[in-house]
Write a protein that holds these residues in place. Structure first.
Motif, PDB file in Angstrom:
ATOM      1  N   GLY A  93       2.141  -5.930 -23.809  1.00  0.00           N
ATOM      2  CA  GLY A  93       0.765  -6.102 -24.199  1.00  0.00           C
ATOM      3  C   GLY A  93       0.242  -4.897 -24.967  1.00  0.00           C
ATOM      4  N   LYS A  94      -1.054  -4.900 -25.201  1.00  0.00           N
ATOM      5  CA  LYS A  94      -1.665  -3.779 -25.898  1.00  0.00           C
ATOM      6  C   LYS A  94      -1.729  -2.547 -25.013  1.00  0.00           C
ATOM      7  CE  LYS A  94      -5.764  -2.559 -28.619  1.00  0.00           C
ATOM      8  NZ  LYS A  94      -7.050  -3.069 -29.189  1.00  0.00           N
ATOM      9  N   TRP A  95      -2.010  -2.774 -23.700  1.00  0.00           N
ATOM     10  CA  TRP A  95      -2.163  -1.663 -22.768  1.00  0.00           C
ATOM     11  C   TRP A  95      -1.127  -1.669 -21.648  1.00  0.00           C
ATOM     12  CZ3 TRP A  95      -6.614  -4.777 -23.853  1.00  0.00           C
ATOM     13  CH2 TRP A  95      -7.461  -4.226 -24.825  1.00  0.00           C
ATOM     14  N   VAL A  96      -0.617  -2.836 -21.310  1.00  0.00           N
ATOM     15  CA  VAL A  96       0.361  -2.960 -20.222  1.00  0.00           C
ATOM     16  C   VAL A  96       1.705  -3.315 -20.825  1.00  0.00           C
ATOM     17  CG1 VAL A  96       0.944  -4.112 -18.060  1.00  0.00           C
ATOM     18  CG2 VAL A  96      -1.468  -3.762 -18.667  1.00  0.00           C
ATOM     19  N   LYS A  97       2.698  -2.489 -20.548  1.00  0.00           N
ATOM     20  CA  LYS A  97       4.038  -2.715 -21.080  1.00  0.00           C
ATOM     21  C   LYS A  97       5.060  -2.352 -20.018  1.00  0.00           C
ATOM     22  CE  LYS A  97       2.571  -1.214 -25.736  1.00  0.00           C
ATOM     23  NZ  LYS A  97       2.720  -2.468 -26.504  1.00  0.00           N
ATOM     24  N   PHE A  98       6.078  -3.211 -19.855  1.00  0.00           N
ATOM     25  CA  PHE A  98       7.210  -2.850 -19.013  1.00  0.00           C
ATOM     26  C   PHE A  98       8.433  -3.674 -19.420  1.00  0.00           C
ATOM     27  CE2 PHE A  98       4.337  -5.639 -16.538  1.00  0.00           C
ATOM     28  CZ  PHE A  98       5.143  -6.746 -16.295  1.00  0.00           C
ATOM     29  N   PRO A  99       9.630  -3.100 -19.279  1.00  0.00           N
ATOM     30  CA  PRO A  99      10.864  -3.828 -19.581  1.00  0.00           C
ATOM     31  C   PRO A  99      11.169  -4.806 -18.452  1.00  0.00           C
ATOM     32  CG  PRO A  99      11.383  -1.714 -18.651  1.00  0.00           C
ATOM     33  CD  PRO A  99       9.888  -1.742 -18.785  1.00  0.00           C
ATOM     34  N   PRO A 100      12.255  -5.589 -18.557  1.00  0.00           N
ATOM     35  CA  PRO A 100      12.612  -6.470 -17.446  1.00  0.00           C
ATOM     36  C   PRO A 100      12.588  -5.705 -16.120  1.00  0.00           C
ATOM     37  CG  PRO A 100      13.994  -6.955 -19.317  1.00  0.00           C
ATOM     38  CD  PRO A 100      13.183  -5.752 -19.697  1.00  0.00           C
ATOM     39  N   THR A 101      11.782  -6.195 -15.193  1.00  0.00           N
ATOM     40  CA  THR A 101      11.428  -5.427 -14.000  1.00  0.00           C
ATOM     41  C   THR A 101      11.523  -6.305 -12.755  1.00  0.00           C
ATOM     42  OG1 THR A 101       9.931  -4.015 -15.271  1.00  0.00           O
ATOM     43  CG2 THR A 101       9.540  -4.145 -12.899  1.00  0.00           C
ATOM     44  N   VAL A 102      12.080  -5.753 -11.685  1.00  0.00           N
ATOM     45  CA  VAL A 102      12.104  -6.429 -10.386  1.00  0.00           C
ATOM     46  C   VAL A 102      10.965  -5.875  -9.548  1.00  0.00           C
ATOM     47  CG1 VAL A 102      13.423  -6.844  -8.284  1.00  0.00           C
ATOM     48  CG2 VAL A 102      14.586  -6.764 -10.508  1.00  0.00           C
ATOM     49  N   CYS A 103      10.073  -6.745  -9.114  1.00  0.00           N
ATOM     50  CA  CYS A 103       8.921  -6.340  -8.307  1.00  0.00           C
ATOM     51  C   CYS A 103       8.847  -7.249  -7.081  1.00  0.00           C
ATOM     52  CB  CYS A 103       7.642  -6.423  -9.135  1.00  0.00           C
ATOM     53  SG  CYS A 103       6.166  -5.803  -8.304  1.00  0.00           S
ATOM     54  N   ARG A 104       9.231  -6.723  -5.943  1.00  0.00           N
ATOM     55  CA  ARG A 104       9.248  -7.486  -4.695  1.00  0.00           C
ATOM     56  C   ARG A 104       8.549  -6.683  -3.611  1.00  0.00           C
ATOM     57  NH1 ARG A 104      15.493  -8.636  -5.601  1.00  0.00           N
ATOM     58  NH2 ARG A 104      15.372 -10.452  -6.960  1.00  0.00           N
ATOM     59  N   PRO A 105       8.045  -7.390  -2.564  1.00  0.00           N
ATOM     60  CA  PRO A 105       8.191  -8.813  -2.274  1.00  0.00           C
ATOM     61  C   PRO A 105       7.313  -9.677  -3.181  1.00  0.00           C
ATOM     62  CG  PRO A 105       6.686  -7.833  -0.707  1.00  0.00           C
ATOM     63  CD  PRO A 105       7.215  -6.704  -1.540  1.00  0.00           C
ATOM     64  N   LYS A 106       7.683 -10.950  -3.308  1.00  0.00           N
ATOM     65  CA  LYS A 106       6.831 -11.899  -3.996  1.00  0.00           C
ATOM     66  C   LYS A 106       5.737 -12.352  -3.029  1.00  0.00           C
ATOM     67  CE  LYS A 106       9.227 -11.943  -7.809  1.00  0.00           C
ATOM     68  NZ  LYS A 106       8.707 -11.217  -8.983  1.00  0.00           N
ATOM     69  N   PRO A 107       4.593 -12.763  -3.554  1.00  0.00           N
ATOM     70  CA  PRO A 107       3.548 -13.279  -2.672  1.00  0.00           C
ATOM     71  C   PRO A 107       4.015 -14.511  -1.906  1.00  0.00           C
ATOM     72  CG  PRO A 107       2.708 -12.875  -4.890  1.00  0.00           C
ATOM     73  CD  PRO A 107       4.190 -12.760  -4.968  1.00  0.00           C
ATOM     74  N   VAL A 108       3.448 -14.703  -0.731  1.00  0.00           N
ATOM     75  CA  VAL A 108       3.724 -15.909   0.051  1.00  0.00           C
ATOM     76  C   VAL A 108       3.048 -17.109  -0.598  1.00  0.00           C
ATOM     77  CG1 VAL A 108       3.355 -17.031   2.295  1.00  0.00           C
ATOM     78  CG2 VAL A 108       4.065 -14.618   2.186  1.00  0.00           C
ATOM     79  N   GLN A 109       1.805 -16.937  -1.055  1.00  0.00           N
ATOM     80  CA  GLN A 109       1.088 -18.031  -1.702  1.00  0.00           C
ATOM     81  C   GLN A 109       1.724 -18.342  -3.059  1.00  0.00           C
ATOM     82  OE1 GLN A 109      -3.420 -17.909  -1.117  1.00  0.00           O
ATOM     83  NE2 GLN A 109      -2.873 -15.754  -0.725  1.00  0.00           N
TER      84      GLN A 109
END
Length: 234
Positions: free
Chosen positions: A158-174
């Motif tokens: 994005g214009k302000w938010v940038k990241f490469p392929p990223t693993v972000c855990r845990p995933k939400p339950v909902q």
């Protein structure tokens, strides 16, 4: 209709663990807490709800809202816990996504993500440079968060938010993710809710004004190809 409580949790008030238990025992649906991570000792921006334009004392005494809500969730089993509101432009989008997912995970899927762009310029200037474009930043940040919550290895450019392929855990339950509920009043807030919000959190509006706004949200949502029935009002 469900009933909830929004309150300032400070060291001078009822401990949040006692408050959360009391809310659940009385059949309330949710507990919401606001945030102001820091408040400058001197500021020129006027607070619109007091005669002198100054923030009431509780605004300067707030512990981190994610820590408070985790404590509330830990002593309850049904009570939903919500940010009312989280000042998204004052936070890093990736870390906020991780916090939201973590509290949803720890609470068993009871987290409500109320958000806003903030109004106190001097506070935001201490933390981030986003004040002039805070609403655009908020929308981009939420788009990035939704990818982190729903995809295994997303990237974002994005214009302000940038990241490469990223693993972000845990995933939400909902699923697909906790509802993103936008705070605010006025035509611009209504337009944002209809365009990309999961819900709306108006504060201080009379019932007739909320009914009129609901009709406008529904109209705009249909024009945007969205199902108005999926947009809540808190």
């Amino acid at each position: 209709m469900e009933l909830g409580v929004l309150t300032f949790v400070t060291e001078r008030g009822l401990p949040v663990t006692e408050l959360a238990r009391a809310c659940e025992e009385r059949g309330l649906e949710s507990l919401w807490v606001p945030e102001h991570p820091v408040v400058p000792a001197h500021y020129e921006t006027r607070y619109p709800l007091t005669e002198d334009g100054k923030l009431p004392r509780p605004y300067t005494e707030l512990p981190d809202q994610f820590a408070v809500l985790t404590a509330a969730a830990a002593v309850t089993t049904k009570l939903r816990v919500g940010t009312g509101i989280c000042l998204v432009p004052e936070r890093d989008a990736v870390m906020t996504a991780h916090l939201v997912a973590s509290v949803d995970f720890l609470s068993g899927g009871r987290f409500l993500f109320g958000i806003g762009a903030g109004w106190l310029r001097e506070e935001m200037d201490i933390l981030t440079p986003h004040f002039p474009y805070r609403f655009a930043f908020m929308r981009e940040a939420v788009a990035a968060m939704r990818k982190l919550w729903t995809e295994e290895a997303p990237s974002f450019d994005g214009k302000w938010v940038k990241f490469p392929p990223t693993v972000c855990r845990p995933k939400p339950v909902q699923k697909p993710h906790p509802p993103v509920i936008l705070g605010g009043m006025g035509p611009n807030a209504i337009a944002r809710v209809a365009a990309w919000g999961d819900g709306w959190l108006p504060i201080g509006l009379p019932p007739d004004s909320i009914r009129e706004a609901r009709a406008e949200i529904d109209r705009r949502a249909r024009e945007a190809g969205r199902d108005p029935k999926k947009i809540t009002i808190t």
